[in-house]
Design a protein around this motif. Structure first.
Motif, PDB file in Angstrom:
ATOM      1  N   PRO A 254       0.802  -1.233   0.000  1.00 43.66           N
ATOM      2  CA  PRO A 254       0.000   0.000   0.000  1.00 43.66           C
ATOM      3  C   PRO A 254       0.829   1.275   0.000  1.00 43.66           C
ATOM      4  O   PRO A 254       0.329   2.342  -0.338  1.00 43.66           O
ATOM      5  N   THR A 255       2.109   1.191   0.363  1.00 47.07           N
ATOM      6  CA  THR A 255       2.958   2.377   0.353  1.00 47.07           C
ATOM      7  C   THR A 255       3.632   2.594  -0.999  1.00 47.07           C
ATOM      8  O   THR A 255       4.316   3.594  -1.194  1.00 47.07           O
ATOM      9  N   PHE A 256       3.442   1.669  -1.939  1.00 44.88           N
ATOM     10  CA  PHE A 256       4.016   1.803  -3.281  1.00 44.88           C
ATOM     11  C   PHE A 256       3.025   1.223  -4.293  1.00 44.88           C
ATOM     12  O   PHE A 256       3.170   0.096  -4.754  1.00 44.88           O
TER      13      PHE A 256
ATOM     14  N   THR B 239      -2.113   4.807   4.377  1.00 49.51           N
ATOM     15  CA  THR B 239      -2.760   3.748   3.605  1.00 49.51           C
ATOM     16  C   THR B 239      -4.278   3.759   3.722  1.00 49.51           C
ATOM     17  O   THR B 239      -4.959   3.101   2.957  1.00 49.51           O
ATOM     18  N   GLY B 240      -4.816   4.483   4.690  1.00 48.71           N
ATOM     19  CA  GLY B 240      -6.257   4.468   4.927  1.00 48.71           C
ATOM     20  C   GLY B 240      -6.689   3.495   5.996  1.00 48.71           C
ATOM     21  O   GLY B 240      -7.857   3.488   6.393  1.00 48.71           O
ATOM     22  N   GLU B 241      -5.771   2.659   6.466  1.00 48.27           N
ATOM     23  CA  GLU B 241      -6.054   1.754   7.580  1.00 48.27           C
ATOM     24  C   GLU B 241      -5.628   2.450   8.869  1.00 48.27           C
ATOM     25  O   GLU B 241      -4.440   2.617   9.139  1.00 48.27           O
TER      26      GLU B 241
ATOM     27  N   ALA C  70      -7.848  10.340   7.639  1.00 48.09           N
ATOM     28  CA  ALA C  70      -8.943  11.281   7.896  1.00 48.09           C
ATOM     29  C   ALA C  70      -8.453  12.520   8.629  1.00 48.09           C
ATOM     30  O   ALA C  70      -8.893  13.643   8.341  1.00 48.09           O
ATOM     31  N   ASP C  71      -7.533  12.351   9.589  1.00 48.25           N
ATOM     32  CA  ASP C  71      -6.970  13.493  10.308  1.00 48.25           C
ATOM     33  C   ASP C  71      -6.249  14.434   9.350  1.00 48.25           C
ATOM     34  O   ASP C  71      -6.412  15.658   9.404  1.00 48.25           O
TER      35      ASP C  71
ATOM     36  N   ALA D 231       0.179   9.538  -1.297  1.00 46.02           N
ATOM     37  CA  ALA D 231       1.472   9.519  -1.989  1.00 46.02           C
ATOM     38  C   ALA D 231       1.339  10.140  -3.377  1.00 46.02           C
ATOM     39  O   ALA D 231       0.571   9.645  -4.204  1.00 46.02           O
ATOM     40  N   PRO D 232       2.067  11.215  -3.682  1.00 43.62           N
ATOM     41  CA  PRO D 232       1.980  11.846  -4.997  1.00 43.62           C
ATOM     42  C   PRO D 232       2.762  11.068  -6.050  1.00 43.62           C
ATOM     43  O   PRO D 232       3.681  10.316  -5.734  1.00 43.62           O
TER      44      PRO D 232
END
Length: 232
Positions: A57-59, A102-104, A117-118, A140-141
């Motif tokens: 999820p980070t790549f 990642t949204g988790e 969300a923060d 991540a852009p």
């Protein structure tokens, strides 16, 4: 790469013609045109799906493309020849960092100290309350790294005057830069840089133009001369 005929790695150069640098030297001999017409085309492509895909999820993605070609031949047979090469590269990939959100929620809080969300709520406050636009988002852009390399060479055989070679090389490249490493609030003392939004980076721009004139002459009885003039 297509314009390189051969190269030499010199660990400790001592030739008086070489200077204005420290350490080693890579000496490159470029290709020249001949009486025979020649040309080539090439293409290379790579993405995450064909380069060891794994769920990270980070790549989330990767796209690498490289293509170009060469063309060489005679302008005047046995006298004037030319050689040209073009190499175009493009790389696009999201910023890869263990601190990417990642949204988790549980995973993000453990690694980064806050949730997606923060961070999104913080961005909305900057836009709605303070009127700051174009600041990006906390995901991540996509970072790009385009590179265009153009090469040209003229070779002129002037009989008793020797061989004249004129070369020109242009490199036009960019690289997107974003720093998010070592910014997690879960690491004591690591709030130095904060957590950058996707439009908080910068572009490293590099344009290089290089020209060189080489004159090689023979005077008989084993005497020769080499004249070099360059501009960058």
């Amino acid at each position: 790469v297509e314009a390189v005929k051969e190269f030499q790695v010199l660990v400790a150069p001592f030739d008086v013609r070489q200077g204005s640098f420290t350490g080693g030297l890579v000496n490159t001999i470029t290709r020249s045109g001949t009486n025979d017409w020649s040309g080539s085309l090439f293409a290379y492509y790579q993405d995450k799906g064909i380069s060891g895909f794994r769920d990270d999820p980070t790549f989330p993605g990767l796209s690498v493309g490289q293509y170009g070609g060469t063309l060489g031949g005679p302008i005047i047979r046995d006298r004037l020849h030319f050689f040209t090469a073009v190499d175009i590269q493009d790389r696009e990939a999201p910023f890869s960092s263990s601190f990417n959100l990642t949204g988790e929620d549980a995973s993000d809080i453990a690694r980064t100290g806050f949730t997606l969300a923060d961070a999104t709520r913080f961005r909305d406050i900057l836009e709605d309350t303070y009127g700051m636009t174009g600041i990006g988002d906390p995901t991540a852009p996509e970072l790009s790294n385009p590179n265009v390399n153009l090469f040209g060479k003229l070779s002129y055989q002037a009989d008793r005057l020797g061989l004249f070679e004129l070369t020109y090389n242009r490199v036009d490249a960019e690289r997107d830069i974003l720093g998010r490493n070592a910014t997690s609030t879960t690491i004591p003392g690591r709030l130095r840089d904060g957590y950058q939004l996707s439009n908080s980076g910068y572009v490293f721009d590099n344009v290089t133009n290089t020209a060189r004139l080489k004159w090689t002459s023979q005077f008989g009885r084993g005497i020769s001369n080499e004249f070099l003039a360059g501009y960058s």
